[in-house]
Every structure is written in C-alpha cells, then in structure tokens.
Design an enzyme around this catalytic site. Structure first.
Site, PDB file in Angstrom:
ATOM      1  N   GLU A 258     -11.069 -18.884 -30.504  1.00  0.00           N
ATOM      2  CA  GLU A 258     -11.326 -18.934 -29.103  1.00  0.00           C
ATOM      3  C   GLU A 258     -10.139 -18.492 -28.369  1.00  0.00           C
ATOM      4  OE1 GLU A 258     -14.093 -19.413 -27.333  1.00  0.00           O
ATOM      5  OE2 GLU A 258     -15.240 -20.170 -28.809  1.00  0.00           O
ATOM      6  N   CYS A 259     -10.158 -17.618 -27.213  1.00  0.00           N
ATOM      7  CA  CYS A 259      -9.120 -16.929 -26.346  1.00  0.00           C
ATOM      8  C   CYS A 259      -8.479 -18.045 -25.635  1.00  0.00           C
ATOM      9  CB  CYS A 259      -9.788 -15.659 -25.617  1.00  0.00           C
ATOM     10  SG  CYS A 259     -10.785 -16.223 -24.443  1.00  0.00           S
ATOM     11  N   GLY A 260      -9.002 -19.159 -25.476  1.00  0.00           N
ATOM     12  CA  GLY A 260      -8.307 -19.976 -24.368  1.00  0.00           C
ATOM     13  C   GLY A 260      -9.168 -20.686 -23.325  1.00  0.00           C
TER      14      GLY A 260
END
Length: 297
Positions: A258-260
């Site tokens: 996940e990117c955040g």
C-alpha cells in the site's frame, strides 16, 4: 447508523467515530454489530445497488481514484445509475507529480467523456511541478526517505482534500482479488480516523472488471496494453505476468503493498512525532554546540 454530536469518549459504543486533528468530519457512528450486518447485506447486492445504498445513507460522499480499472468502472456505474435520487458524487485525484504521462492523458479523456464529473486534483503541499517538489524535498525522495515520500505525496494531500471538501465517506476501487492487504476487505470499512470507506466492487475479480469496462466502453490507461494491471507512480510500478497478482507490479520484490493512503493513520502520526523529536534533538545539539563555542571564546 446514527448521527450525534461529539460526547465523552466513554459513551462511544464501538469506537467508530469521525474526527481527528487532520480532518473535520461529521460524527457518524456505527455499532460493531450494525456494521457487520450492513456488510453481510451489501455483499448480496450488485455494485450498482451498493452505490444506491451509499447515496441514500452516507453524507458528503466522494470518490477517490487513481484512475485504475476498478475506479473507472465505479465512476461509469455512478454516471449510469437508474435512481430517483440525483448522484452528484465528485472525485478526488491525488497528483503525486510522478504519474505516468499515460495516466495524465487518461484523466483528460475521462473529463472529455464525463463532462459533468467534477474532479478535485490535489498535489503535494506547495508544489505544482516535479521540479518544485524536488527543490523542496530532494531528488528520489521515495528511495531516500520512503515514509516521508508517502506522507508528503499522498497522505497529507488526501487529508487536506478530506478537510477542505468536508468529506465524510469515500468510494474506493479496492478489491479482494488484488491481493496483499486487500484480501480481507469488507464492502464498508471505518479507518482509525473515522472516515467511512466503501469498496463497491470488493467481490469482483479482475476479469469481472475488464468485462464491464469493455462492455461499457470506459476509457482506460494505455499502459494496460503494455502488461501493466495496477498503475501508480512511474518509479514504483512495473508490468506483471498473467500468473502474478494484479498489484504485483507495485513495489515489486518488496513486502510493501500500500502507498500509505489506506494504511493506519496512526502509523503516520507516529512517524511525524518521531521526525519532530529528531528535529528537536538536532536543534538542541546545535544550541549546545553554540554555547560551548561561546564559552571557549
């Protein structure tokens, strides 16, 4: 679901409450049994019927999208809903300044095909171009300080969008078959800041989405013809093989999935606290060093 003003935290039945230091969200409460019941019922419905439930049940509803296939399918479904209530769901697009040119071209084609769709574009704070971003944060920040990159390029702009637009619920393009942390997705989730996230196509496969896209002639990213399935920033996205998970090309060869934006916000609160403590420590050391120099003189 019930709505009420903020009260003493001890009377929260489930802990699912909106409101944080980074967003101004209405007080929307779900009890845990109610949320479980909602998910069990929505799982029996088509994505279009899930969207109708959202329109009738959730205030200040937006769609967040990086213009991936699932998000595009959801967007097209919204535009074609046969429903007495008007759907005026607006979209939030986070421009990290590191998108592929093909992605930005797709954004324009979407605007051309869906002229009534309002798209709110948010970029890293104080930056309009990649050059400005790198002048402020340095080159290749995603390699030198990945946590900071995720925060300044994605998390902070998302939180700013939610705050400025008064977002209380968002539609996402996440699905269980995308693998990684998404394998156990519910249709309706509450993040740790109280934001309601709805994943209308959580039960669909990649082929289901492809079939819908083709049947409805939805514009797509040209990179899909080059072996990409999930497209993010150019520096962290690669093509995948037919035997790999759909998102295997994101941060390939690493544990990261996940990117955040969909990580727990507490993780970033902790990170920012650590950064501030580090800054204060460096400041204290600099002051002490200056005092020692003055004393020696």
């Amino acid at each position: 679901m019930s709505y009420r003003q903020r009260s003493n935290s001890t009377d929260r039945e489930s802990g699912y409450a909106s409101g944080s230091s980074t967003a101004s969200l209405a007080e929307v409460y779900f009890t845990r049994p109610h949320l479980k019941h909602i998910n069990s019922q929505l799982a029996k419905l088509s994505p279009q019927d899930v969207l109708k439930w959202c329109i009738t049940s959730l205030p200040n509803l937006f769609q967040t999208s990086a213009f991936g296939l699932t998000g595009l399918a959801v967007m097209d479904m919204i535009s074609k809903l046969d429903f007495p209530l008007k759907s005026d769901i607006e979209m939030i697009f986070l421009d990290t300044l590191y998108h592929f040119p093909q992605t930005l071209d797709l954004v324009q084609r979407v605007k051309d095909k869906y002229p009534h769709l309002k798209i709110h574009t948010y970029k890293p704070e104080g930056c309009e171009t990649t050059e400005q971003f790198e002048a402020k944060h340095g080159e290749r920040l995603w390699e030198n300080n990945e946590e900071l990159y995720d925060y300044v390029a994605k998390v902070e702009p998302a939180q700013r969008a939610y705050r400025e637009l008064g977002v209380q619920a968002v539609l996402t393009g996440r699905r269980r078959t995308q693998g990684g942390a998404r394998g156990s997705l519910d249709i309706v989730e509450i993040d740790d800041a109280g934001l309601i996230k709805v994943n209308p196509l959580a039960n669909w496969s990649f082929k289901d989405v492809q079939a819908y896209i083709q049947e409805n002639e939805v514009p797509t990213n040209d990179l899909l013809d080059q072996g990409y399935r999930s497209v993010g920033d150019w520096h962290s996205t690669q093509p995948v093989t037919d035997s790999e998970d759909e998102r295997a090309g994101r941060w390939k060869g690493r544990q990261k999935t996940e990117c955040g934006i969909h990580n727990k916000r507490s993780r970033y609160a902790q990170y920012l606290q650590e950064q501030e403590e580090k800054r204060q420590q460096e400041l204290s050391e600099a002051i002490n060093a200056g005092l020692n120099i003055d004393s020696a003189a």
